[in-house]
Design an enzyme around this catalytic site. Structure first.
Site, short mmCIF file in Angstrom:
data_model
loop_
_atom_site.label_atom_id
_atom_site.label_comp_id
_atom_site.label_asym_id
_atom_site.label_seq_id
_atom_site.Cartn_x
_atom_site.Cartn_y
_atom_site.Cartn_z
CD GLU A 174 -2.07 2.28 -3.74
OE1 GLU A 174 -3.12 2.88 -3.96
OE2 GLU A 174 -1.45 2.41 -2.66
CG ASP B 257 -1.93 1.07 1.25
OD1 ASP B 257 -2.78 1.05 0.35
OD2 ASP B 257 -1.90 1.95 2.14
C1 NOJ Z 1 -4.41 2.94 -1.02
C2 NOJ Z 1 -5.57 2.04 -0.72
O1 NOJ Z 1 -5.87 1.31 -1.86
C3 NOJ Z 1 -6.70 2.93 -0.27
O2 NOJ Z 1 -7.90 2.23 -0.16
C4 NOJ Z 1 -6.31 3.58 1.03
O3 NOJ Z 1 -7.29 4.51 1.40
C5 NOJ Z 1 -4.97 4.31 0.91
N1 NOJ Z 1 -3.98 3.57 0.19
C6 NOJ Z 1 -4.40 4.62 2.27
O4 NOJ Z 1 -3.94 3.45 2.88
#
Ligand code: NOJ
Length: 505
Positions: free
Chosen positions: A249, A188
């Site tokens: 991500e 993440d």
């Molecule tokens: C990316 C995640 O996919 C999202 O759902 C989240 O709100 C943010 N990162 C913060 O962790």
């Protein structure tokens, strides 16, 4: 049974958003036993792996992306024994399991934050001008006057990755889940952990800072130091057998910057969000595909493709209808590399646009009026009222009974059966998964390409994104249609908003 360390290169990975997938104990909230009970469905669908969005102990200020115990399961989702049983059953069916790791921030309920261990977070006497992705300042003041940084909600304080114990803790968290048998991690905010030295102001800009991402490098994202972390993590993954992987991500300003996360000493993959952001036009798709493949070649790792996830409006709605969504899916699944599916897209679910405001739970909603709840509505399993859920945490539209897995199960024309057929063909056709892609000449708003295995097997793919039908003759193609995203007329043409897979003669 799960041999092949390179499995991730062309895998189809199905994202499970645990709250919304399947509810085993009837409390209106999906859970791990629910996921376990649906492994047969996933196996029949034909996915290679599942990625579980966070199920860790969490006050759920951001749907579980606010973790208060990285080594446990929130009681809402079950317990560690449920996790172990899930992974065992998944592996027995040949399905790998990827879990989320959330290293940029913890929950404000995490024991470190609760114990006032300020050096593990980013506390300052004065805030700078950084903005939260969810709107407003990225700083919140505490009782003694200091401020702490949170790039997301105030309940998600950013961790201080300059602190050796933060680094050691996450290495240990990775090992904890690897020891339990996970096959990989989705990282993440993988571009966020390291901030520019001295925390410099962004400076005056038009609009929200978050909107600049994509054009510019912000002082809190995509800093070079973040790569040191992945160089620490990679040997840990490599020390386990069976091809343990990590996918980033990372929202960065260019495909070149994204490629820097990939490689034998860093991560295996990064999400290619540009494909998700492309318009439903031959030119946009082609531009993104060309760019992605060129970048992938540079780093020697296949790219990833994604059309929907838990953060963006579902692609049925984004692309303007089910026909287009099915066509885009067929295009995506034909491309070299791995594909990430989001739970419910195989049922052709649209975004739910009319959720009552008071039920919306996305922390961004109260700040900037944007809400990701519409793509997080629970999955309809049955055609009965309630679609197999009792009092789900977000209401399921009544019309979704017709889109339920049960309703689509035996309908040969259903979206569910299109996904099943496409995944089965992807597994069995030698020209799909890996292999090469060659563009074919095509008029107007039509995309035509050929996939080849290198051993003489080929497959042609046509996507008609225009307003007029296109004939195979016009494209210089002939052969047997293996799969089509929608009904085809007798005259051998491909109608608008339709894609086909063609076995050339
Ligand atoms: C990316 C995640 O996919 C999202 O759902 C989240 O709100 C943010 N990162 C913060 O962790």
């Amino acid at each position: 049974m799960l041999g092949n360390d390179d499995w991730w290169r062309d895998a189809v990975v199905y994202q499970v958003y645990p709250r919304s997938f399947a509810d085993a104990n009837g409390d209106g909230m999906g859970d791990l036993p629910g996921v376990r009970s649906r492994l047969g469905y996933l196996s029949e669908l034909g996915v290679d792996a599942i990625w579980l969005s966070p199920f860790y102990t969490s006050p759920m200020a951001d749907g579980g992306y606010d973790v208060s115990d990285y080594r446990d399961v929130d009681p809402m989702f079950g317990n560690l024994a449920d996790f172990d049983a899930l992974i065992e059953d998944a592996h027995a069916l040949g399905i790998r399991v990827i879990v989320d790791v959330v290293p940029n921030h913890s929950s404000d309920r995490h024991p470190w934050f609760q114990a006032g261990l300020r050096d593990r977070y980013i506390f300052r006497d004065r805030p700078n001008d950084w903005e939260s992705i969810f709107g407003g300042s990225a700083w919140t003041q505490v009782a003694d006057g200091q401020w702490y940084l949170h790039l997301f909600a105030p309940e998600q304080p950013d961790l201080n990755w300059d602190h050796p114990e933060v680094r050691a803790e996450f290495r240990d968290i990775l090992r904890f889940w690897l020891d339990r048998g996970v096959d990989g991690f989705r990282i993440d905010v993988a571009h966020g952990m390291v901030k520019a030295a001295g925390l410099p102001d962004v400076g005056p800009k038009e609009g929200r800072q978050a909107e600049m991402l994509g054009d510019e490098q912000l002082p809190y994202f995509d800093q070079d130091g973040v790569h040191d972390i992945y160089r620490e993590w990679r040997p840990i993954l490599d020390s386990y057998p069976g091809g343990r992987m990590a996918v980033a991500e990372a929202w960065v300003s260019s495909a070149e910057r994204l490629a820097r996360y990939i490689g034998p000493d860093e991560l295996h993959q990064a999400f290619n969000f540009e494909f998700m952001m492309a318009d439903f036009h031959a030119k946009s798709f082609r531009a993104v595909i060309e760019k992605s493949l060129a970048e992938a070649e540079l780093v020697g790792a296949p790219t990833t493709w994604v059309l929907s996830n838990h953060d963006k409006p579902r692609h049925v709605t984004r692309h303007g209808g089910l026909a287009r969504a099915r066509a885009a899916t067929l295009l995506m699944l034909s491309l070299p590399g791995s594909a990430y599916l989001y739970n419910g897209e195989e049922l052709g679910l649209p975004e739910v646009l009319d959720l009552p405001d008071e039920l919306r739970q996305d922390p961004a909603f109260r700040r900037i009026g944007e809400s990701r709840d519409g793509c997080r509505v629970p999955i309809p399993w049955t055609s009965a009222p309630g679609c197999g859920w009792q009092d789900p945490w977000l209401p399921i539209p009544g019309s979704w009974a017709e889109l339920s897995a049960e309703a689509q199960q035996d309908d040969p024309g259903s979206t569910l059966n299109l996904y099943r057929a496409a995944l089965a063909a992807r597994r069995s056709h030698p020209a799909l998964g890996g292999g090469a892609l060659t563009w074919l000449d095509s008029p107007g708003d039509v995309l035509a390409l050929e996939r080849s295995s290198g051993d003489g097997d080929t497959l042609a793919v046509v996507l008609n994104a225009g307003d007029e039908p296109v004939t195979l003759g016009e494209l210089g193609l002939s052969g047997e249609v293996l799969l089509s995203s929608g009904p085809l007329p007798e005259d051998g043409s491909v109608p608008p908003d339709t894609a086909i897979w063609l076995q050339p003669r």
